[in-house]
Design a protein around this motif. Structure first.
Motif, PDB file in Angstrom:
ATOM      1  N   ASP A 169     -14.410  15.706  10.873  1.00 25.16           N
ATOM      2  CA  ASP A 169     -14.612  16.627   9.843  1.00 25.16           C
ATOM      3  C   ASP A 169     -13.337  17.512   9.459  1.00 25.16           C
ATOM      4  O   ASP A 169     -13.029  17.940   8.329  1.00 25.16           O
ATOM      5  CB  ASP A 169     -15.728  17.559  10.053  1.00 25.16           C
ATOM      6  N   LYS A 170     -12.693  17.893  10.617  1.00 26.13           N
ATOM      7  CA  LYS A 170     -11.553  18.721  10.750  1.00 26.13           C
ATOM      8  C   LYS A 170     -10.069  18.003  10.652  1.00 26.13           C
ATOM      9  O   LYS A 170      -9.137  18.844  10.485  1.00 26.13           O
ATOM     10  CB  LYS A 170     -11.763  19.975  11.635  1.00 26.13           C
ATOM     11  N   LEU A 174       0.771  -1.135   0.109  1.00 25.20           N
ATOM     12  CA  LEU A 174       0.038  -0.072  -0.095  1.00 25.20           C
ATOM     13  C   LEU A 174       0.886   1.207  -0.045  1.00 25.20           C
ATOM     14  O   LEU A 174       1.641   1.489   1.043  1.00 25.20           O
ATOM     15  CB  LEU A 174      -0.823   0.017   1.269  1.00 25.20           C
ATOM     16  N   ASP A 175       1.133   1.905  -1.223  1.00 24.09           N
ATOM     17  CA  ASP A 175       2.255   2.787  -1.110  1.00 24.09           C
ATOM     18  C   ASP A 175       1.652   4.127  -1.571  1.00 24.09           C
ATOM     19  O   ASP A 175       2.136   5.231  -1.384  1.00 24.09           O
ATOM     20  CB  ASP A 175       3.044   2.513  -2.373  1.00 24.09           C
ATOM     21  N   HIS A 176       0.264   4.463  -1.827  1.00 21.22           N
ATOM     22  CA  HIS A 176      -0.331   5.323  -1.665  1.00 21.22           C
ATOM     23  C   HIS A 176      -1.924   5.362  -1.194  1.00 21.22           C
ATOM     24  O   HIS A 176      -2.414   4.518  -1.835  1.00 21.22           O
ATOM     25  CB  HIS A 176      -0.477   6.124  -3.083  1.00 21.22           C
ATOM     26  N   HIS A 177      -2.207   6.271  -0.220  1.00 21.31           N
ATOM     27  CA  HIS A 177      -3.678   6.042   0.516  1.00 21.31           C
ATOM     28  C   HIS A 177      -3.931   7.330   1.134  1.00 21.31           C
ATOM     29  O   HIS A 177      -3.180   8.368   1.084  1.00 21.31           O
ATOM     30  CB  HIS A 177      -3.109   5.029   1.623  1.00 21.31           C
ATOM     31  N   TYR A 178      -5.214   7.222   1.908  1.00 15.06           N
ATOM     32  CA  TYR A 178      -5.547   8.468   2.380  1.00 15.06           C
ATOM     33  C   TYR A 178      -4.492   8.824   3.656  1.00 15.06           C
ATOM     34  O   TYR A 178      -4.042   7.815   4.239  1.00 15.06           O
ATOM     35  CB  TYR A 178      -7.046   8.248   2.983  1.00 15.06           C
ATOM     36  N   ALA A 179      -4.218   9.965   3.991  1.00 15.65           N
ATOM     37  CA  ALA A 179      -3.753  10.366   5.410  1.00 15.65           C
ATOM     38  C   ALA A 179      -4.601   9.808   6.624  1.00 15.65           C
ATOM     39  O   ALA A 179      -5.786  10.174   6.501  1.00 15.65           O
ATOM     40  CB  ALA A 179      -3.316  11.680   5.272  1.00 15.65           C
ATOM     41  N   LEU A 180      -3.615   9.445   7.713  1.00 12.50           N
ATOM     42  CA  LEU A 180      -4.602   9.052   8.972  1.00 12.50           C
ATOM     43  C   LEU A 180      -3.764  10.042   9.984  1.00 12.50           C
ATOM     44  O   LEU A 180      -2.619  10.544   9.982  1.00 12.50           O
ATOM     45  CB  LEU A 180      -4.364   7.473   9.200  1.00 12.50           C
ATOM     46  N   ILE A 181      -4.584  10.045  11.219  1.00 13.09           N
ATOM     47  CA  ILE A 181      -4.047  10.591  12.115  1.00 13.09           C
ATOM     48  C   ILE A 181      -4.803   9.751  13.552  1.00 13.09           C
ATOM     49  O   ILE A 181      -6.161   9.397  13.541  1.00 13.09           O
ATOM     50  CB  ILE A 181      -4.525  12.267  12.637  1.00 13.09           C
ATOM     51  N   ASN A 199      -8.987   8.857   8.906  1.00 15.21           N
ATOM     52  CA  ASN A 199      -8.312   9.234   8.180  1.00 15.21           C
ATOM     53  C   ASN A 199      -8.982  10.828   7.442  1.00 15.21           C
ATOM     54  O   ASN A 199     -10.009  11.187   7.692  1.00 15.21           O
ATOM     55  CB  ASN A 199      -8.439   8.156   6.941  1.00 15.21           C
ATOM     56  N   GLU A 200      -8.314  11.116   6.263  1.00 14.45           N
ATOM     57  CA  GLU A 200      -8.753  12.647   5.876  1.00 14.45           C
ATOM     58  C   GLU A 200      -9.878  12.706   5.169  1.00 14.45           C
ATOM     59  O   GLU A 200     -10.386  13.706   5.194  1.00 14.45           O
ATOM     60  CB  GLU A 200      -7.772  13.073   4.775  1.00 14.45           C
ATOM     61  N   LYS A 201     -10.842  11.676   5.140  1.00 11.23           N
ATOM     62  CA  LYS A 201     -12.282  11.796   4.581  1.00 11.23           C
ATOM     63  C   LYS A 201     -13.212  11.546   5.706  1.00 11.23           C
ATOM     64  O   LYS A 201     -14.422  11.622   5.647  1.00 11.23           O
ATOM     65  CB  LYS A 201     -12.305  10.373   3.663  1.00 11.23           C
ATOM     66  N   GLY A 202     -12.794  11.453   6.938  1.00 13.97           N
ATOM     67  CA  GLY A 202     -13.593  11.339   8.156  1.00 13.97           C
ATOM     68  C   GLY A 202     -14.043  10.011   8.376  1.00 13.97           C
ATOM     69  O   GLY A 202     -14.802   9.959   9.643  1.00 13.97           O
ATOM     70  N   LEU A 203     -13.466   9.031   8.109  1.00 14.09           N
ATOM     71  CA  LEU A 203     -13.620   7.512   8.349  1.00 14.09           C
ATOM     72  C   LEU A 203     -12.949   7.199   9.517  1.00 14.09           C
ATOM     73  O   LEU A 203     -11.697   7.572   9.600  1.00 14.09           O
ATOM     74  CB  LEU A 203     -13.567   6.443   7.396  1.00 14.09           C
ATOM     75  N   SER A 204     -13.336   6.796  10.679  1.00  9.97           N
ATOM     76  CA  SER A 204     -12.652   6.432  12.008  1.00  9.97           C
ATOM     77  C   SER A 204     -12.810   4.853  12.457  1.00  9.97           C
ATOM     78  O   SER A 204     -13.825   4.282  11.949  1.00  9.97           O
ATOM     79  CB  SER A 204     -13.317   7.242  13.039  1.00  9.97           C
ATOM     80  N   MET A 205     -11.951   4.554  13.036  1.00 10.76           N
ATOM     81  CA  MET A 205     -11.737   3.197  13.485  1.00 10.76           C
ATOM     82  C   MET A 205     -11.038   3.075  14.948  1.00 10.76           C
ATOM     83  O   MET A 205      -9.828   3.828  15.163  1.00 10.76           O
ATOM     84  CB  MET A 205     -10.909   2.421  12.579  1.00 10.76           C
ATOM     85  N   ALA A 206     -11.333   2.150  15.677  1.00  6.42           N
ATOM     86  CA  ALA A 206     -10.606   1.815  17.016  1.00  6.42           C
ATOM     87  C   ALA A 206     -10.746   0.472  17.213  1.00  6.42           C
ATOM     88  O   ALA A 206     -11.851  -0.501  17.000  1.00  6.42           O
ATOM     89  CB  ALA A 206     -11.435   2.435  18.012  1.00  6.42           C
ATOM     90  N   VAL A 264      -3.683  18.028  18.092  1.00  9.33           N
ATOM     91  CA  VAL A 264      -2.613  17.911  16.937  1.00  9.33           C
ATOM     92  C   VAL A 264      -3.711  17.867  15.611  1.00  9.33           C
ATOM     93  O   VAL A 264      -4.825  17.304  15.550  1.00  9.33           O
ATOM     94  CB  VAL A 264      -2.205  16.703  16.961  1.00  9.33           C
ATOM     95  N   ASP A 265      -3.720  18.969  14.806  1.00  5.52           N
ATOM     96  CA  ASP A 265      -4.188  19.004  13.675  1.00  5.52           C
ATOM     97  C   ASP A 265      -3.564  18.450  12.497  1.00  5.52           C
ATOM     98  O   ASP A 265      -2.253  18.676  12.032  1.00  5.52           O
ATOM     99  CB  ASP A 265      -4.572  20.501  13.498  1.00  5.52           C
ATOM    100  N   MET A 266      -4.219  17.380  11.898  1.00  3.80           N
ATOM    101  CA  MET A 266      -3.367  16.891  10.659  1.00  3.80           C
ATOM    102  C   MET A 266      -3.239  17.563   9.871  1.00  3.80           C
ATOM    103  O   MET A 266      -2.105  17.400   8.850  1.00  3.80           O
ATOM    104  CB  MET A 266      -4.082  15.347  10.492  1.00  3.80           C
ATOM    105  N   HIS A 267      -3.854  18.680   9.441  1.00  2.00           N
ATOM    106  CA  HIS A 267      -3.629  19.483   8.194  1.00  2.00           C
ATOM    107  C   HIS A 267      -2.821  20.553   8.421  1.00  2.00           C
ATOM    108  O   HIS A 267      -2.416  21.288   7.421  1.00  2.00           O
ATOM    109  CB  HIS A 267      -5.265  20.101   7.937  1.00  2.00           C
ATOM    110  N   ASN A 268      -2.192  20.607   9.582  1.00  2.00           N
ATOM    111  CA  ASN A 268      -0.960  21.355   9.996  1.00  2.00           C
ATOM    112  C   ASN A 268       0.268  20.855   9.418  1.00  2.00           C
ATOM    113  O   ASN A 268       1.440  21.250   9.489  1.00  2.00           O
ATOM    114  CB  ASN A 268      -0.802  21.864  11.339  1.00  2.00           C
ATOM    115  N   GLU A 269       0.263  19.668   8.798  1.00  2.00           N
ATOM    116  CA  GLU A 269       1.452  18.667   8.258  1.00  2.00           C
ATOM    117  C   GLU A 269       1.419  18.505   7.056  1.00  2.00           C
ATOM    118  O   GLU A 269       0.531  18.584   6.222  1.00  2.00           O
ATOM    119  CB  GLU A 269       1.380  17.261   9.115  1.00  2.00           C
TER     120      GLU A 269
END
Length: 335
Positions: free
Chosen positions: A285-286, A45-52, A69-76, A302-307
């Motif tokens: 969402d953010k 998996l070499d290109h994918h959605y970003a995660l935080i 992920n950056e689309k708003g899908l979450s998992m635990a 921590v804001d993922m979009h500041n990276e």
């Protein structure tokens, strides 16, 4: 053990309590889109959605406890001992190790519906990350702003459950928790009404009797009921401050304090206790990940979009674990 929950105001929030007797070196970790995951049986998996999310990072590999992920899908992933069952490789299935499941799903899916389709073909394998890090027995809650599901793989195979209450704890299997929740369908946040004996006068002798009968112990089944009741009756404003404050209050209703859940004893008699190591809340969402730790009740973020989300290496932030106290009457500097 652990508890996960969702919450929706103007934005959608996802988070969890991590309850264990010890802490790994977990960090808030951002995985950019070009971080390469070499999967054990499913190629690369070499290109994918970003995660935080929260992860134990080993050699730049994020072992996520929970993530968005950056689309708003979450998992635990939550502890599921005695029920989780991982298999050898099965021909014709998507064979994914348990520690790969979070990046595999969140890296490729933007919605729960997409995740469901991928989970229909999956076989969770018994591969260990390393000799020192053997597979953890887990089940997973997956959510977007429209729906929540639970995925469990037992000896009977993989099972996807719709999760109408948007919470999850640990054992037994998820279908039991929903059945058990029905035992409390008469519970209400309102002042109790006399339904026991018509015509008999009963006095409400105290405030705080809404929710009377809801369990308060630390077992998985009781935490499920308590957090479901708290979440489903929660009211807050829809500002970011009001929303995250309420979310941490929801998780706080089932947090574990040191000393209250004793698992064993050291040779010198010191109890080994499970406790809430951290609580998290992600604005999906953010892409902002908020957290508190056991000894630091101040909310950090921590804001993922500041990276740089087009990078290829993980970015990690050490947890702020020491209590942060705001002194409102500071000592006179001249003294």
């Amino acid at each position: 053990m652990c508890t996960a929950a969702t919450y929706k105001t103007k934005d959608f929030y996802f988070g969890r309590n991590l309850d264990l007797e010890f802490s790994y070196h977990e960090t808030v970790t951002v995985t950019p889109r070009n971080k390469v995951f070499a999967l054990r049986h499913a190629g690369q998996l070499d290109h994918h959605y970003a995660l935080i999310g929260m992860a134990f990072v080993v050699g730049d590999y994020p072992l996520y406890y929970d993530a968005t992920n950056e689309k708003g899908l979450s998992m635990a992933g939550l502890n599921f001992p005695g029920n989780a069952h991982y298999n050898k490789v099965v021909e014709g299935k998507d064979n994914v190790a348990s520690f790969e499941l979070v990046p595999w799903l969140l890296g490729q899916c933007a919605t729960v519906e997409e995740a469901k389709a991928m989970l229909e073909r999956i076989n969770i394998t018994d591969d260990a990350f390393s000799k020192e890090l053997q597979p953890s027995p887990l089940h997973w809650m997956i959510a977007d702003k429209n729906q929540t599901i639970v995925f469990e793989q037992t000896v009977n195979g993989g099972k996807i459950y719709d999760n109408p209450v948007g919470v999850m704890t640990n054992n037994p299997t998820f279908d039991y928790h929903l059945l058990h929740l029905a035992d409390y369908m008469n519970a209400s946040a309102d002042v109790p009404e006399n339904k026991l004996a018509k015509g008999v006068q009963f006095n409400v002798y105290s405030r705080g009797m809404g929710g009377f009968g809801i369990p308060g112990d630390l077992s998985s089944a009781s935490r499920f009921v308590k957090v479901a009741f708290t979440k489903m009756n929660s009211i807050s404003g829809d500002s970011e401050s009001a929303s995250i404050s309420q979310f941490f209050k929801i998780l706080g209703s089932v947090e574990q304090q040191k000393g209250c859940c004793r698992l064993s004893y050291e040779d010198d008699g010191t109890p080994v206790c499970e406790y809430t190591i951290y609580s998290s809340c992600c604005n999906t969402d953010k892409g902002i990940y908020y957290y508190t730790t056991y000894e630091n009740s101040q909310i950090s973020a921590v804001d993922m979009h500041n990276e740089d989300l087009d990078g290829s290496s993980t970015i990690s932030y050490e947890l702020v674990k020491d209590q942060q106290i705001n002194y409102q009457n500071k000592p006179n500097a001249a003294e």
